[in-house]
Design a protein around this motif. Structure first.
Motif, PDB file in Angstrom:
ATOM      1  N   VAL A  18      12.745-159.042  -9.898  1.00 20.27           N
ATOM      2  CA  VAL A  18      13.513-159.795  -8.914  1.00 20.27           C
ATOM      3  C   VAL A  18      13.798-161.210  -9.410  1.00 20.27           C
ATOM      4  N   THR A  21      16.409-161.158 -12.077  1.00 22.99           N
ATOM      5  CA  THR A  21      17.708-160.868 -11.466  1.00 22.99           C
ATOM      6  C   THR A  21      18.281-162.110 -10.785  1.00 22.99           C
ATOM      7  N   HIS A 169      14.429-158.638  -1.166  1.00 27.98           N
ATOM      8  CA  HIS A 169      14.804-158.543  -2.572  1.00 27.98           C
ATOM      9  C   HIS A 169      16.316-158.351  -2.714  1.00 27.98           C
ATOM     10  N   LYS A 171      19.535-156.982  -4.679  1.00 26.70           N
ATOM     11  CA  LYS A 171      19.772-155.906  -5.642  1.00 26.70           C
ATOM     12  C   LYS A 171      21.227-155.927  -6.133  1.00 26.70           C
ATOM     13  N   ASP A 172      21.365-155.816  -7.439  1.00 24.63           N
ATOM     14  CA  ASP A 172      22.696-155.715  -8.042  1.00 24.63           C
ATOM     15  C   ASP A 172      23.114-154.248  -7.949  1.00 24.63           C
ATOM     16  N   ILE A 176      23.014-151.164 -10.715  1.00 24.84           N
ATOM     17  CA  ILE A 176      22.054-150.069 -10.530  1.00 24.84           C
ATOM     18  C   ILE A 176      22.772-148.731 -10.506  1.00 24.84           C
ATOM     19  N   TYR A 262      16.668-146.009 -13.134  1.00 26.19           N
ATOM     20  CA  TYR A 262      17.677-145.592 -12.167  1.00 26.19           C
ATOM     21  C   TYR A 262      18.293-144.244 -12.531  1.00 26.19           C
ATOM     22  N   ASN A 282      10.002-152.580  -4.070  1.00 25.51           N
ATOM     23  CA  ASN A 282      11.202-152.575  -4.899  1.00 25.51           C
ATOM     24  C   ASN A 282      11.687-151.170  -5.211  1.00 25.51           C
ATOM     25  N   GLU A 286      15.308-149.257  -4.482  1.00 25.26           N
ATOM     26  CA  GLU A 286      16.157-148.834  -5.603  1.00 25.26           C
ATOM     27  C   GLU A 286      16.389-147.325  -5.587  1.00 25.26           C
ATOM     28  N   SER A 367      22.040-156.075  -0.907  1.00 24.86           N
ATOM     29  CA  SER A 367      22.969-156.407  -1.984  1.00 24.86           C
ATOM     30  C   SER A 367      22.839-157.868  -2.389  1.00 24.86           C
TER      31      SER A 367
END
Length: 384
Positions: A18, A21, A169, A171-172, A176, A262, A282, A286, A367
């Motif tokens: 995280v 990122t 968190h 997240k991209d 992903i 992923y 996390n 994901e 996001s």
């Protein structure tokens, strides 16, 4: 704006991922970003983009990084510094005190400290707890990764609740989902003939993998299936011994560290988390972003906030399991409940399809576009 982020190492953990990122994205938005690393070891070093300046503070012990951190604050004068864990938290606060810097110090709390301290032996836990109670009040801001973590840190330190901000968190999601499309050269995945359960995380006591192995052995008796555990850690040999004792060597695979989990998550059948506690899981988030239906223990803290956001986040199942809005929740350490949940989701294609769709929908709430502005606000940075 000049922002520093401080982590203990490049270990393959959720918190480290995280922070890296966030560092990458803040740099992409035009901020000057330094990533301070107390010990520059671990596989995540390659995940840092070239727009982030990495500054190793390497010393034989973390405490010996303090003089370098003091010098950094004096010389570089960052506007803000965000630290990852209790060690970097305390070092950052001490360094600002010694340097007489006016850098804004923000502490990101990613775990349930009361759970962690229960498992420390000897004086270590008592010392850390004392220092946290004494020093955290001097932070300019505290970020908790879930409502449960916020409650925990407020109860531990008696810091005013309004001084602690909950930020999930980021997240991209585009990245992903692109990585999820990559192929996996593993027969159980490439030629899936039976359900494949996937778990992910460090092989340590927190993740409670022995429970998962015992439950899977019982599921396997009635429903041919396989289990893949993504991750590495100190308990791997002990877990392999359990696999041998249960005679499921041909149905369980330990992958070790995987740079792109992923692709594996996207091709599994069901994701399973059996943690005794979390901060904000996390891997669970994901897996949902990758379209994998999920089962999680209803532990403190995070899983209920993710899977049943309209319920009381403080509620905990004491037995059994429930079909929550975005996945299945099981009571912590309830082997029978876990067996039933795995059998249900492993065999029910309609329920899996429903949870896969809803998981992707829920994942959008995490996001980068939704979450990162809250980090910028906490760090005193404006959008660029």
């Amino acid at each position: 704006m000049k922002i520093a982020l401080c982590i203990s190492a490049f270990h393959a953990g959720g918190g480290e991922r995280v922070m890296i990122t966030v560092a990458n994205e803040l740099a992409a938005r035009g901020h000057s970003i330094d990533l301070l690393v107390l010990k520059s070891v671990g596989p995540y070093a390659s995940h840092v983009t070239s727009s982030v300046r990495v500054i190793p503070l390497d010393a034989s012990r973390m405490l010996f990084s303090l003089p370098k951190l003091v010098s950094y604050l004096k010389d570089q004068k960052p506007n803000s510094l965000m630290a990852l864990d209790e060690y970097s938290h305390l070092l950052s606060l001490a360094a600002r005190y010694i340097s007489k810097s006016d850098t804004r110090i923000v502490l990101r709390v990613g775990n349930m400290f009361t759970e962690v301290f229960k498992r420390y032996e000897g004086i270590k836990g008592r010392t850390l707890e004392f220092l946290i109670r004494r020093w955290y009040r001097y932070a300019d801001g505290i970020i908790a990764v879930s409502q449960g973590v916020k409650d925990d840190i407020v109860a531990l330190t008696h810091i005013a609740s309004e001084h602690v901000t909950v930020i999930y968190h980021p997240k991209d999601i585009v990245r992903i989902q692109a990585l999820a499309e990559e192929p996996v050269d593993f027969a159980w995945i490439a030629n899936k003939t039976v359900p494949v359960f996937i778990a992910s995380g460090r092989l340590n006591a927190q993740k409670n993998f022995p429970l998962l192995l015992r439950a899977f052995a019982r599921v396997q008796n009635d429903m041919p299936s396989r289990l893949i555990i993504l991750g590495a850690g100190r308990e791997e040999e002990a877990l392999r011994n359990i696999v041998r004792e249960l005679r499921i060597e041909n149905e369980v695979s330990f992958s070790g560290y995987i740079d792109n989990p992923y692709a594996w998550l996207a091709k599994g059948t069901v994701f399973v988390s059996t943690s005794l506690w979390e901060g904000m899981p996390n891997a669970l988030i994901e897996a949902m972003i990758c379209g994998l239906p999920v089962i999680s223990s209803d532990c403190a803290s995070g899983p209920r906030e993710v899977l049943a956001p309209d319920t009381d986040y403080r509620a905990r199942r004491t037995a059994g399991w429930e079909e929550a809005e975005y996945g299945i929740l099981t009571a912590v350490n309830d082997e029978q409940a876990l067996v039933e949940a795995m059998q249900k989701l492993g065999s029910d294609e309609i329920l899996r399809a429903t949870y896969a769709k809803k998981g992707i929908e829920r994942g959008r709430d995490f996001s980068m576009e939704t979450i990162l502005p809250a980090y910028e606000k906490a760090l005193g940075a404006s959008l660029t």
